[in-house]
Scaffold this motif. Structure first.
Motif, PDB file in Angstrom:
ATOM      1  N   THR A 148       0.831  -1.205   0.000  1.00 35.51           N
ATOM      2  CA  THR A 148       0.000   0.000   0.000  1.00 35.51           C
ATOM      3  C   THR A 148       0.862   1.249   0.000  1.00 35.51           C
ATOM      4  OG1 THR A 148      -0.110  -0.238   2.381  1.00 35.51           O
ATOM      5  CG2 THR A 148      -2.007  -1.003   1.135  1.00 35.51           C
ATOM      6  N   LEU A 149       0.351   2.277  -0.642  1.00 31.22           N
ATOM      7  CA  LEU A 149       0.964   3.611  -0.590  1.00 31.22           C
ATOM      8  C   LEU A 149       0.400   4.350   0.624  1.00 31.22           C
ATOM      9  CD1 LEU A 149       0.706   4.305  -4.409  1.00 31.22           C
ATOM     10  CD2 LEU A 149       2.822   3.908  -3.138  1.00 31.22           C
ATOM     11  N   GLY A 150       0.550   5.642   0.639  1.00 32.84           N
ATOM     12  CA  GLY A 150       0.094   6.429   1.783  1.00 32.84           C
ATOM     13  C   GLY A 150      -1.418   6.462   1.922  1.00 32.84           C
ATOM     14  N   GLU A 151      -1.894   6.777   3.126  1.00 32.18           N
ATOM     15  CA  GLU A 151      -3.320   6.657   3.429  1.00 32.18           C
ATOM     16  C   GLU A 151      -4.195   7.575   2.590  1.00 32.18           C
ATOM     17  OE1 GLU A 151      -3.607   7.513   7.563  1.00 32.18           O
ATOM     18  OE2 GLU A 151      -2.747   9.514   7.389  1.00 32.18           O
ATOM     19  N   ASP A 152      -3.591   8.654   2.046  1.00 28.20           N
ATOM     20  CA  ASP A 152      -4.408   9.579   1.248  1.00 28.20           C
ATOM     21  C   ASP A 152      -4.835   8.980  -0.084  1.00 28.20           C
ATOM     22  OD1 ASP A 152      -1.654   9.627   0.836  1.00 28.20           O
ATOM     23  OD2 ASP A 152      -1.736  11.541  -0.229  1.00 28.20           O
ATOM     24  N   VAL A 153      -4.187   7.890  -0.526  1.00 27.47           N
ATOM     25  CA  VAL A 153      -4.593   7.286  -1.806  1.00 27.47           C
ATOM     26  C   VAL A 153      -5.087   5.857  -1.663  1.00 27.47           C
ATOM     27  CG1 VAL A 153      -3.113   8.774  -3.213  1.00 27.47           C
ATOM     28  CG2 VAL A 153      -2.228   6.570  -2.409  1.00 27.47           C
ATOM     29  N   VAL A 154      -4.933   5.238  -0.492  1.00 31.56           N
ATOM     30  CA  VAL A 154      -5.373   3.840  -0.341  1.00 31.56           C
ATOM     31  C   VAL A 154      -6.891   3.787  -0.225  1.00 31.56           C
ATOM     32  CG1 VAL A 154      -5.266   1.769   1.087  1.00 31.56           C
ATOM     33  CG2 VAL A 154      -3.205   3.148   0.738  1.00 31.56           C
ATOM     34  N   LYS A 155      -7.534   3.062  -1.148  1.00 28.62           N
ATOM     35  CA  LYS A 155      -8.999   3.065  -1.198  1.00 28.62           C
ATOM     36  C   LYS A 155      -9.610   1.796  -0.630  1.00 28.62           C
ATOM     37  CE  LYS A 155      -8.984   6.017  -5.266  1.00 28.62           C
ATOM     38  NZ  LYS A 155      -9.072   6.045  -6.727  1.00 28.62           N
ATOM     39  N   THR A 156      -8.767   0.893  -0.114  1.00 32.60           N
ATOM     40  CA  THR A 156      -9.261  -0.423   0.265  1.00 32.60           C
ATOM     41  C   THR A 156      -9.348  -0.613   1.766  1.00 32.60           C
ATOM     42  OG1 THR A 156      -6.976  -1.141   0.076  1.00 32.60           O
ATOM     43  CG2 THR A 156      -8.399  -1.581  -1.812  1.00 32.60           C
TER      44      THR A 156
END
Lengths: 685, 685
Positions: free
Chosen positions: A447-455
């Motif tokens: 996962t990338l940073g929380e601002d782009v994680v959609k799951t």
């Protein structure tokens, strides 16, 4: 011998006579009896549709195998959903591959002469591109294609053009996706080798190519390796794309001088980082090998430091610097010298651990992901932090050439331990990165940073891993290098195939593997293997098939070089031969099933100029044109006019013929180039 | 800049540190972390095995599609059952394709230089074969491969060698199936074009090649087309195979002079007809075209007669005639003149209707099946009847050159009306023939005579037909040209693909189609399409995969030309550089991840001789060797020693590098060729 062929039908058991098919009809030969059907079914028997289990059992397919078969199979006549453009490595070519079927639809000749396409075998299209594509004084007949880059509009592939670099000789080429033919090869000035530095900026403003190994500057000069740091230089080339033709406009291009590191993979900024480019590097140690001279092998010498440098380059600002005239012209291109680039704030260095290789920018443009070959982590930088660090002059020092180095702590967003030998990263639209692990032979998903994680997954975390077979280099996701990746498939580009295929000699195919991404939401699933035994592809880009708008035929009399009507286009009935002194010029046509003229008489030593127009307008009605023992071979697509210019230096009767099986009487589609010997004429009593 | 790279692990969310992978370990790089798994499954998720229906529905697969998917799919890591060798047409190469998966396993470079394999780019293997393979005074760099022919023992493929002809230039090549590399190209004397005349005799005694268009005889002389009948001649060449190397022994080869017809497809007698060869022909009218000179197009002029001639040649008897010294040597080969061939009973003509193309001999050897392009029937001759007619002198006359013509009625066994445009025929073991129908775009299945039909079907009867997509040329059955065909698959080699694939420009792929033969007992079933966008294949042969015994690596220090230990083989630690006058000779090695030497210093104008041994013995551990801007590229397979010999005519610092992604530090596997400028040395103050 029998006079009436029909009477011989009495022999045998099938006596009904359909009648002889008329020659006249066949001479035109237009699609007689052509059965155009749909689907791939048909055939004589009822399908085995009701008995899938029996087929699976007979062929030894597990339930999982059966699922994979259904996931990959594209029935006859149905189209693949995606098209993959793969570099062909040392073959010098590009391969066009359908996905998910993984079938090779076409090889595109780029840096290497290729006779099927008639590229470099006497027709002016290929001959002129190859000739102009060699550096001055050289005659290169191959390349090492590495990194394909599709043209983009708004950060998405637009299906117009494809660019590819030549790792061996520092060149690049442009392919027109209307006809899937190479239209330009450019020897990039001041660069003699290039590896992964190719990308296209988000609106196809530029193709970027950077040097792999530095060379003595200015290009063409000589300096010993002992002067490596002082005299050798790399370059970052920003090659301006003509928005109408897709070709490179060298006049409006520029370069930035770089230190003599090995600049490596690169990627364009996008969205938030639009206007920037990023280039990884190794060998900031500036090692030069020399095992046989008491030196250290380069792979050791170049791996001493714990960090090399990611180069961050502001190309939009560089445009302004060029506009302000702060450049020198070197070998035909404007060059911003390194000191100017530093002074103007065009270049910064970012420490990247350990023997870095891949650098990939996330779809939103904020995350810069670096894989270090000798580091089990990926390091993820934030472009917002990079901007802040630059604004704050948050530097930890300068490199030996005076470039400011940003503080590592200030720009890193996270690190994820992915496994052994991380190289390249791709992204989906759900906030994941997928990294190839060369040493571990696997793909890691994180996962990338929380601002782009959609799951809902935890940021900067390894969430899945899948083994691949074996030694993966690059990997690619459908629409993967765009601002909006499709989360459908991932292809693992494995360098070794080992036990995956029946042996075909000591040079084995490589292995592409098709992985289902489950819309970015489930675990990855391995579907199928594809052998690649036609070159050593390095990288691919994958485009939605319906974005491509390829021409099926050319308008009548098209010159493939200009995509315009040729001045030599010849209509049926307008064929002619002219002799002027020692020059014989022919305006000819090709149509099923003859050339006109089909007898060409010249004298040994004459210059022969041929213009041949394929008078067909039917899809697939390609004619070839080859002259036996004259090393001439062209592929004339429907509507195309091609030109040849050679000296008839060998006397004899040379058959010329159509090399594409065009019609029932294709074998009869031939003629004669009669080259009367000079000696015979002179020696006649 | 940080001194201790390990401390930076505090950043990010994954803090556990595996530790830096040691450089020293990677320098050797032998298969670290390599995961060798079985099967193609694996992956992160549970297989979709339980939900095949959902996959099929999501992908829009009909029950028939699903069956075909299961019939074609070969799971990752499983091997294909058959290997197909396809001519590559104007590409000049050969393609190796797995069946039923229809995946291209390898392209073999034959007549065209190909850099991935390092064929013709500076290494002596390819350079010397290509140079010896051009006729005197020519420099041919492509070919038009047409008819592959596998070596045979007892009439079955034995998996040792593959032969292929060059339609454009009258040449042939031999490929060694130990390493899948071309080992010989031969410009066949007195032949300048050859089409379908290639076959191997049942015990690999000879490769047969015949001329396509006649040429002025003796080869190299000149004659105008007005002297076509008088001066132009064809030839049937019987090229002796060296039983140890597979190469052609020209000294023990011979030719038979033929009339100036267009000799076309050919096949070897087998079983009952062993010792004979059969060559179809067209243009017994001896038309020469000349549209632009008031003549008739060749496709009309060559199609006037209702019959042309099948040539029956007794090669075993011809051997005796040569032994008796009844030949002339012409251009280095023994030639039996036509009158001698007639007098000695080596050649007879058999009338064949209407613009004949294919001639194929049934597995038992008795049936000779001819397809006439303009005749809806196949004509089936009995070799037993041919023998009787010869014994009985049952002639209907002589052709213009005095060759006896057998009476059609006396030799025909049957005719079957198969459809429009029959070309080629293959056979199964159940007494069926399968004929390609070009104009109808179909394959017709019919029965042979009652003595071989094993299915109870009526002899000489059409029993099945299946549409193909589109314009089928050849077709091939698994083990199809042997005395014991496998009745598993048939491949339709379709020339036009039209609507079968997404457009990829005006040059479209051709279309191979995989057909299930149901053990020769049921109706044919179409399984799958395969695009061919890498050349225009003409014909294929298909061998059981387990008959091939390919080498996976070379024994240490092997010269690929001789398959013996090279005199230049160099062991690790034995590398050296010698200068003798203006010659610099290098004995070097390549191993993951460096060359030794990796710095080579020469002066401009020096002759450079390199011997490089790939010191690896691991499968897949190929190293490439390329010199930037010097047009040098080789593929060094594990164990191989390759040699280079060139003049360093360009001054500069040229990077050389490994072109195969061999290891994690592959990018560091490079060195420098330093060519000190002659001028600089001379001009120094």
């Amino acid at each position: 011998m029998p006079e009436d062929w029909g009477t011989y039908r009495a022999v045998g058991t099938n006596k009904r006579l359909l009648g002889v098919i008329g020659v006249a009809t066949l001479v035109l030969g237009v699609a007689i009896g052509l059965v155009i059907g749909g689907g791939g079914g048909g055939g004589g028997g009822g399908g085995a549709g009701g008995d899938l289990g029996a087929i699976a059992q007979a062929r030894g397919l597990t339930p999982e195998d059966q699922a994979h078969a259904l996931e990959q199979f594209v029935p006859g006549g149905k189209y693949d959903e995606y098209i993959m453009f793969a570099s062909g490595g040392q073959s010098g070519q590009v391969f066009v591959i359908g996905m998910p079927s993984m079938r090779i639809l076409k090889m595109i000749a780029v840096f290497t002469p290729e006779p099927w396409q008639g590229y470099g075998y006497g027709a002016d299209w290929g001959d002129s591109i190859l000739a102009k594509g060699s550096p001055p004084g050289e005659d290169l007949t191959w390349g090492d294609t590495h990194h394909p880059a599709l043209s983009e509009t708004g950060g998405d592939y637009d299906g117009r053009w494809l660019y590819i670099n030549d790792r061996a000789n520092g060149r690049m080429a442009m392919i027109d996706l209307r006809d899937f033919r190479t239209k330009q090869i450019l020897a990039v000035p001041n660069i003699s080798t290039s590896h992964g530095g190719m990308f296209v900026t988000p609106n196809s403003e530029y193709v970027h190519v950077s040097s792999k190994f530095p060379e003595p500057w200015p290009a063409g000069s000589y300096a010993d390796l002992s002067q490596y740091q002082e005299k050798y230089r790399g370059a970052s080339a920003w090659l301006k794309i003509d928005p109408n033709t897709g070709q490179i406009d060298l006049q409006n291009s520029f370069e930035i001088e770089l230190p003599p590191y090995s600049q490596d993979l690169a990627d364009a900024g996008k969205n938030g980082s639009y206007g920037w480019g990023f280039i990884g590097s190794f060998n900031t140690e500036m090692a030069t090998g020399g095992i046989n001279e008491g030196g250290q092998p380069l792979e050791a010498g170049a791996s001493r430091n714990n960090f090399d440098y990611l180069h961050a380059i502001n190309w939009q600002k560089a445009e302004q610097v060029v506009k302000a005239g702060k450049y020198e012209v070197m070998n035909g291109i404007k060059v911003i010298r390194l000191q100017t680039a530093i002074d103007e704030g065009l270049i910064y260095l970012i420490p990247e651990p350990k023997s870095p290789h891949g650098i990939d920018v996330s779809p939103d443009g904020d995350y810069l992901v670096v894989g270090g070959k000798l580091d089990p982590h990926v390091t993820i930088y934030s472009f917002k932090k990079v901007q802040q660090a630059i604004a704050n002059k948050d530097f930890e020092g300068k490199d030996p050439f005076g470039i400011n180095i940003l503080k590592f702590d200030s720009v890193v967003a996270g690190q994820v331990e992915v496994g052994a030998g991380p190289l390249h990263t791709q992204f989906d639209s759900q906030g994941h990165g997928y990294t190839s692990l060369f040493l571990e032979s696997a793909v890691a998903k994180f996962t990338l940073g929380e601002d782009v994680v959609k799951t809902g997954e935890k940021p900067f975390t390894l969430v899945d891993k899948i083994p691949v077979h074996y030694n993966i280099g690059h990997l690619a996701i459908t629409e993967g290098d765009t601002v909006s990746p499709d989360d459908k498939y991932l292809v693992a580009l494995n360098k070794w195939s080992i036990d995956r295929y029946a042996p075909v000699g000591p040079l084995h195919p490589q292995n592409f593997q098709l992985i289902d991404l489950k819309n970015g939401k489930g675990p990855m699933e391995m579907i199928a293997d594809m052998p690649i035994g036609v070159g050593e592809p390095h990288y691919v880009q994958i485009i939605k098939a319906d974005k491509l708008k390829a021409w099926e035929v050319y308008p009548a009399g098209t010159d493939a070089l200009t995509m315009q009507k040729s001045q030599y286009a010849t209509e049926l009935g307008q064929e002619r031969v002219e002799r002027r002194g020692n020059t014989v010029e022919v305006w000819g046509t090709a149509i099923r099933s003859h050339f006109n003229p089909d007898v060409i008489r010249v004298k040994q030593g004459d210059r022969v100029i041929l213009h041949i127009t394929n008078a067909e307008q039917t899809r697939d009605a390609t004619h070839g044109f080859a002259i036996s023992n004259y090393n001439v071979q062209a592929s004339l697509e429907p509507g195309e006019t091609a030109n040849f210019d050679f000296v008839a230096d060998k006397a004899g009767a040379f058959n010329f013929y159509c090399t594409e099986f065009c019609s029932a009487l294709h074998l009869e589609m031939s003629g004669w180039l009669l080259v009367e010997p000079a000696a015979a004429a002179a020696a006649a009593p």
